[in-house]
Structure formats: structure tokens, C-alpha cells
Design a protein around this motif. Structure first.
Motif: not given
Length: 340
Positions: A192-200
Motif C-alpha cells: 500500500p506504500v512503496l519505499p524507494r531510494v533517495l536520488g535514484f
């Protein structure tokens, strides 16, 4: 007499769907599905044989059934029910070794099709824009599914050298997507919430589940020797995919993403390994020219169309797991709004 095809990993839905579809082909006389447990769905015209490819008994099955074509679909990205990483590696690597040893001793064998993955190229900051089939990974995989695939392909190449009379087709498939796919990446997009990497902003390619079944069928019947990248046309970025899901995302540093991955694995939200974090950081692109021009196959769905069909199957709304995830990774008072 038509072909006698043996399909491994038949207890998994995708292999069963493929085997069932193959029974309707006029050039196929019989389809034999092998696994340690019987499939849960309707077998149709598929003959099930309970056998473990990690055991030399698989050679007896190939000989007894006069198998001339083997489709190896037991190289899996996720452990089965009640199985851990060690048993998954044993199935992928040891199972492939035993299966190839059995194929080596089968004089009637004419075709071998191996479902592999573009994961073999890895994912790193040093990657080219597009990998072609003759390019090695820029960084050798240290563990997990990527290392399994790398080792499996090495054994398959060795078999192809020893049995030059056998047509060997290796399909390096991009991430499969579709309403019925349960891969780690599909599990990620179902969060339901998608984590993603900062700067990429990772580059992604997809292969629709129906195109995956179609390329397996094509490779089985066409008998073209070689290794082929298979993916839908076009490339998407992770930001584009997140926008199209309509879900909120959480941007975090890479070290935090790894910790979140461990949390999600512990809570069984998703099988989010370190290699998955790497992939969602850098992504991967593969050139599919050989698939079109040599193998003679082009997917019906582009990457964007495949992902759109998958998104249509997603339920809407936030759930309790999303609030748990946000409470673990978003500091108090920090908004975790939609990004991308």
C-alpha cells in the motif's frame, strides 16, 4: 509421433498453465509435469509424475517416458511454502545439476528450454544502458537468486558443449508482471506504500505473464539454439510506475531501504531481499534484438502495457500494514507523500 515434453516445477501455477496449454499443440503427443508435490489446479491433459529433480531418479523418468524435450521451470525467485533460502538454492542449483546430468544420459533428448532471468546481469551503477546477451554482469552476484541464476546458466552452457546434438534455448526473461503473478517485484507493487531510494530512479522492463507463456511455447516448438533476452518493448522508470499505481511512496536513503527490506521480510509483507533493493535502486535494461530477429518472437505487450494490466488488478485504498510500515520508516511529523 509428436513430441514428448517434460516440464519441471509443475506445482507452481505458471508452469502448470504452460504445460496445460502445451497439451493442445498438434505437434505435442504428451506433456509430463514433474515436482515433489502435485499441482493444486486442474491438470487437464498433463501427466503428473511425483519426482524430485534433485534426485538422480529424474533420469529414470526421462528414460521411461521417452522424453525428447525438457522445459526447465524450476529455477525460482522465491522459496515455496515452508521453505527457506537454503532449500531454494538447493532446488535451483543442485536440482539443475541433477536434471542436466539426467539429460546428458538421455540419448533421445533433442531440445532443452531453460527459463532464466535478466537478474543474471545484476544491478549496479556501472551497468550499460542495455545489456546484450554476450555481456557479463559488471559485478558478480554475491548471493541470492541472482547468484543461483548465474550458476545455473554456467551449468547449462557446459551441458550445451557436451551435447552439441541438443538444441538448447535459454530465455533470460525480464520481470514478469500480470494479475496472477506473485513474484517479489509484484509483491512490492502490491504494497500500500512503496519505499524507494533517495536520488535514484531505476529503469524497469516488464514481460506480461501471457507473453512469458507465449515465449516458452515458441521456444519449445521452434527449437532455436541460443540465449535470448525477453522483455516488452520500452523502458519505464520506477517513478513512472509508482505514479501509475496511484499509491504513496516513501523516499529514504539506501541504508534505510535495506533496513525496511528486512522489516518487511520479518513481517511477511513482502520477500524484499538486498538484491531487490539493489534492483529498485539502479534498475536494468536489456536489448531484445536477438529475441526478435533470431528467436523470432516479439511480445504482444510493451513494458508499459504489461504494467498497466497489472495495475488494473490492484485493489485501492490504504490498509493497516501501510500504517505499520509508515510508522516504522517515517519520523514523527514527517509527511510520506506521493513522489515521482
Amino acid at each position: 509421433m509428436g513430441r514428448v515434453v517434460l516440464v519441471t516445477g509443475i506445482s507452481r501455477e505458471l508452469a502448470l498453465r504452460f504445460a496445460r496449454a502445451l497439451t493442445s499443440e498438434p505437434d505435442v503427443e504428451r506433456v509430463i509435469g514433474v515436482d515433489v508435490t502435485p499441482p493444486r489446479g486442474d491438470l487437464g491433459g498433463v501427466q503428473f509424475v511425483r519426482a524430485d529433480i534433485r534426485n538422480p531418479v529424474i533420469a529414470k523418468v526421462i528414460a521411461k517416458e521417452d522424453v525428447d524435450t525438457v522445459v526447465h521451470m524450476s529455477v525460482v525467485a522465491t522459496p515455496g511454502d515452508n521453505a527457506g533460502r537454503s532449500s531454494m538454492k538447493e532446488l535451483n542449483v543442485i536440482g539443475t545439476m541433477q536434471l542436466l546430468a539426467a539429460c546428458q544420459r538421455a540419448p533421445g533428448l533433442r531440445h532443452l528450454v531453460v527459463k532464466s532471468s535478466t537478474t543474471v546481469y545484476g544491478a549496479s551503477s556501472r551497468d550499460p544502458a542495455m545489456f546484450t546477451e554476450d555481456m557479463p554482469p559488471k559485478r558478480l552476484p554475491k548471493g541470492g537468486y541472482a547468484k543461483d541464476v548465474y550458476e545455473v546458466e554456467g551449468y547449462v552452457r557446459g551441458f550445451a558443449r557436451r551435447r552439441s546434438d541438443v538444441t538448447v534455448t535459454t530465455l533470460r526473461c525480464a520481470n514478469s508482471i500480470g494479475p496472477r503473478i506473485t513474484s517479489p517485484l509484484a509483491q512490492y507493487f502490491r504494497l500500500p506504500v512503496l519505499p524507494r531510494v533517495l536520488g535514484f530512479d531505476a529503469r524497469l522492463q516488464f514481460l506480461h505473464e501471457t507473453d512469458l507463456l507465449a515465449v516458452l511455447r515458441h521456444a519449445t516448438l521452434a527449437g532455436v539454439h541460443g540465449t535470448f533476452n525477453v522483455a516488452g518493448d520500452g523502458v519505464m522508470t520506477l517513478a513512472q510506475t509508482i505514479r501509475r499505481t496511484g499509491k504513496p511512496s516513501i523516499v529514504m536513503p539506501g541504508f534505510a531501504a535495506t533496513s525496511v527490506g528486512s522489516l518487511m521480510r520479518q513481517t511477511k509483507l513482502v520477500d524484499f531481499s538486498a538484491e531487490q533493493v539493489q534492483f529498485l535502486t539502479y534498475g536494468r535494461g536489456v536489448d531484445t534484438t536477438a529475441c526478435t530477429e533470431v528467436l523470432g518472437f516479439r511480445p504482444d505487450y510493451t513494458s508499459a502495457e504489461a504494467f498497466a494490466d497489472f495495475v488494473d488488478s490492484l485493489p485501492g485504498g490504504l490498509t493497516a500494514p501501510s500504517r505499520l510500515l509508515m510508522s516504522q520508516v517515517v519520523p514523527s511529523g514527517t509527511a510520506g507523500g506521493a513522489h515521482g
